[in-house]
Design a protein around this motif. Sequence first.
Motif, mmCIF file in Angstrom:
data_model
loop_
_atom_site.group_PDB
_atom_site.id
_atom_site.type_symbol
_atom_site.label_atom_id
_atom_site.label_comp_id
_atom_site.label_asym_id
_atom_site.label_seq_id
_atom_site.Cartn_x
_atom_site.Cartn_y
_atom_site.Cartn_z
ATOM 1 N N THR A 1 -12.753 1.802 3.608
ATOM 2 C CA THR A 1 -12.486 0.399 3.299
ATOM 3 C C THR A 1 -10.993 0.142 3.154
ATOM 4 O O THR A 1 -10.468 -0.857 3.676
ATOM 5 C CB THR A 1 -13.216 0.016 2.000
ATOM 6 N N VAL A 2 -10.311 1.023 2.464
ATOM 7 C CA VAL A 2 -8.878 0.816 2.232
ATOM 8 C C VAL A 2 -8.128 0.794 3.565
ATOM 9 O O VAL A 2 -7.237 -0.037 3.785
ATOM 10 C CB VAL A 2 -8.320 1.915 1.308
ATOM 11 N N THR A 3 -8.500 1.682 4.465
ATOM 12 C CA THR A 3 -7.836 1.723 5.767
ATOM 13 C C THR A 3 -8.006 0.400 6.512
ATOM 14 O O THR A 3 -7.033 -0.182 7.009
ATOM 15 C CB THR A 3 -8.421 2.873 6.606
ATOM 16 N N THR A 4 -9.238 -0.048 6.560
ATOM 17 C CA THR A 4 -9.486 -1.309 7.246
ATOM 18 C C THR A 4 -8.772 -2.465 6.560
ATOM 19 O O THR A 4 -8.266 -3.381 7.207
ATOM 20 C CB THR A 4 -11.001 -1.589 7.287
ATOM 21 N N LEU A 5 -8.708 -2.372 5.257
ATOM 22 C CA LEU A 5 -8.053 -3.423 4.482
ATOM 23 C C LEU A 5 -6.568 -3.513 4.818
ATOM 24 O O LEU A 5 -6.025 -4.606 5.021
ATOM 25 C CB LEU A 5 -8.246 -3.106 2.998
ATOM 26 N N VAL A 6 -5.920 -2.390 4.883
ATOM 27 C CA VAL A 6 -4.489 -2.384 5.202
ATOM 28 C C VAL A 6 -4.265 -2.949 6.602
ATOM 29 O O VAL A 6 -3.347 -3.757 6.831
ATOM 30 C CB VAL A 6 -3.912 -0.964 5.082
ATOM 31 N N ALA A 7 -5.122 -2.559 7.528
ATOM 32 C CA ALA A 7 -4.982 -3.083 8.883
ATOM 33 C C ALA A 7 -5.201 -4.593 8.893
ATOM 34 O O ALA A 7 -4.454 -5.341 9.530
ATOM 35 C CB ALA A 7 -5.965 -2.380 9.817
ATOM 36 N N ALA A 8 -6.205 -5.031 8.153
ATOM 37 C CA ALA A 8 -6.493 -6.468 8.112
ATOM 38 C C ALA A 8 -5.322 -7.238 7.522
ATOM 39 O O ALA A 8 -4.977 -8.338 7.968
ATOM 40 C CB ALA A 8 -7.759 -6.721 7.296
ATOM 41 N N TRP A 9 -4.701 -6.635 6.551
ATOM 42 C CA TRP A 9 -3.535 -7.241 5.890
ATOM 43 C C TRP A 9 -2.429 -7.478 6.928
ATOM 44 O O TRP A 9 -1.870 -8.588 7.038
ATOM 45 C CB TRP A 9 -3.095 -6.290 4.781
ATOM 46 N N ALA A 10 -2.152 -6.462 7.721
ATOM 47 C CA ALA A 10 -1.126 -6.617 8.752
ATOM 48 C C ALA A 10 -1.571 -7.613 9.822
ATOM 49 O O ALA A 10 -0.781 -8.430 10.302
ATOM 50 C CB ALA A 10 -0.825 -5.263 9.393
ATOM 51 N N GLN A 11 -2.837 -7.554 10.177
ATOM 52 C CA GLN A 11 -3.327 -8.423 11.235
ATOM 53 C C GLN A 11 -3.281 -9.890 10.825
ATOM 54 O O GLN A 11 -3.025 -10.780 11.639
ATOM 55 C CB GLN A 11 -4.738 -7.999 11.626
ATOM 56 N N LEU A 12 -3.518 -10.122 9.531
ATOM 57 C CA LEU A 12 -3.398 -11.487 9.021
ATOM 58 C C LEU A 12 -2.020 -12.067 9.345
ATOM 59 O O LEU A 12 -1.883 -13.205 9.794
ATOM 60 C CB LEU A 12 -3.628 -11.469 7.501
ATOM 61 N N TYR A 13 -0.998 -11.237 9.149
ATOM 62 C CA TYR A 13 0.342 -11.739 9.405
ATOM 63 C C TYR A 13 0.644 -11.836 10.893
ATOM 64 O O TYR A 13 1.504 -12.607 11.298
ATOM 65 C CB TYR A 13 1.360 -10.881 8.660
#
Lengths: 236, 236
Positions: free
Chosen positions: A185-197
């Motif tokens: 989950t944390v991995t996907t979360l970090v990626a999602a965080w970057a993708q949001l930007y």
Amino acid sequence: MSPADDSTPRGARARARIEVTAAIKDEARRQLAVDGAAKLSLRAVARELGMVSSALYRYFPSRDDLLTALIIDAYNSLGESAEAAHRKTAGAAPAQRWVAVCEAVRGWALGNPHEYALIYGSPVPGYSAPEATVPAASRVGLLLIGITREAYQGRGLAKPRLPAELRPEAERMTADLAPDLPPETVTTLVAAWAQLYGLIGFELFGQFKRVVEDRATFFRHAVGQLAHGVGLVHGE
Amino acid sequence: MSPADDSTPRGARARARIEVTAAIKDEARRQLAVDGAAKLSLRAVARELGMVSSALYRYFPSRDDLLTALIIDAYNSLGESAEAAHRKTAGAAPAQRWVAVCEAVRGWALGNPHEYALIYGSPVPGYSAPEATVPAASRVGLLLIGITREAYQGRGLAKPRLPAELRPEAERMTADLAPDLPPETVTTLVAAWAQLYGLIGFELFGQFKRVVEDRATFFRHAVGQLAHGVGLVHGE
DNA sequence: TACAAAAAGAGAGCACTGCTCTTGCTTTGG
DNA sequence: CCAAAGCAAGAGCAGTGCTCTCTTTTTGTA
């Protein structure tokens, strides 16, 4: 911004210093909103404030220091917008809170494009963000982690797959960021965080011109998919 | 770069002009790589080339025009890197080609950070990319569309869900970009395209500092997930 | 309360920038 | 052959970040 060690400034001079500092930042922010960071001129700020340019260096030792102050303020302003959206959706489903926070970030970015560019665009050349910006910069990320944690503690969430080669890094990130969440989950979360930007940046910097028209709807859908990827969506 | 209308320049003077123009761009690129776009100085370029600054204006009427030329070159350089990776993986599975192209983009960005910032970071203030940049800027996007098309025509692909409110926009984008693909796929593709640049931008501009360490592995996984989202992955 | 020290403002000045204008020189094409 | 166009050079303008010196004002304290 700085912790109020003694909330009573020692004298009239200290009070004046706070006011002048704020006035400088306000005027600088005004110019930033109009012309962007690269055209922000210390002399113009001083001129507008009726002071001579050399006097301004008593408050900010260099242009970069002024920019750093503006960056920290921008991070905090963005963080407050996001946190307000988070508060306003208390009790809602995690996926809805996620989308709301993302939309708040987008809204702030569209409303303050130059300030957004200042913090998430290409950094001012030769300038690397000092440590002082870290806590302010983390606020949105912490919010996203918090939403995910809430969902996880509520009823668990679907873990994405994690390839073996990424597991060490995933566990390292997890220990740093959210030890109570699964590494997947944390991995996907970090990626999602970057993708949001990525989504916001493309809209803001014109890459979506002649490509995406109904950008609000597109954005809502895209960040909804991000939430799905993190595992926040249970039903359907 | 510009189409060779007449490959035989009319005389020695025309040839010299081409050479000087190239020399200016080369030197400007050199300074760009060192100091970044904001510190690119026409006078310094001219100085380095042994000419007086005013002479440079015969070749580029303003600093912005020089930057525009560099931007177009950068888009093309990036596009060529991506296309090379695309060619090198001919015959491979679409998902593998996708990852390869994304990694080529990341590699180019890491190798040319200031040029990347020039085209995908915050645009130079007061400067909006002229139409001339559009074809060069589209090359990577077209590549991703091509990979997806290949996968689709090969054996079809899993369509993501599309909410009703987004369907009109999705169909409009599809008609513009890839009428032979399903709107669900095109929508996800555009989002993935933007998200790719979010991942690269965060790494390049330092947002991953103290967060992600093994960035190559993380990136490979994240863009693999993007490929999955677009529907490029069939098995497993 | 007197006084040295610290803080602040004012002004001049340095080295740099993008850009313009004028003055000559050289290549070009009719 | 010779006017016209292209090009280089230099001076100059208005602006920039930043430093240094000088003067005035406000402090904390002996």
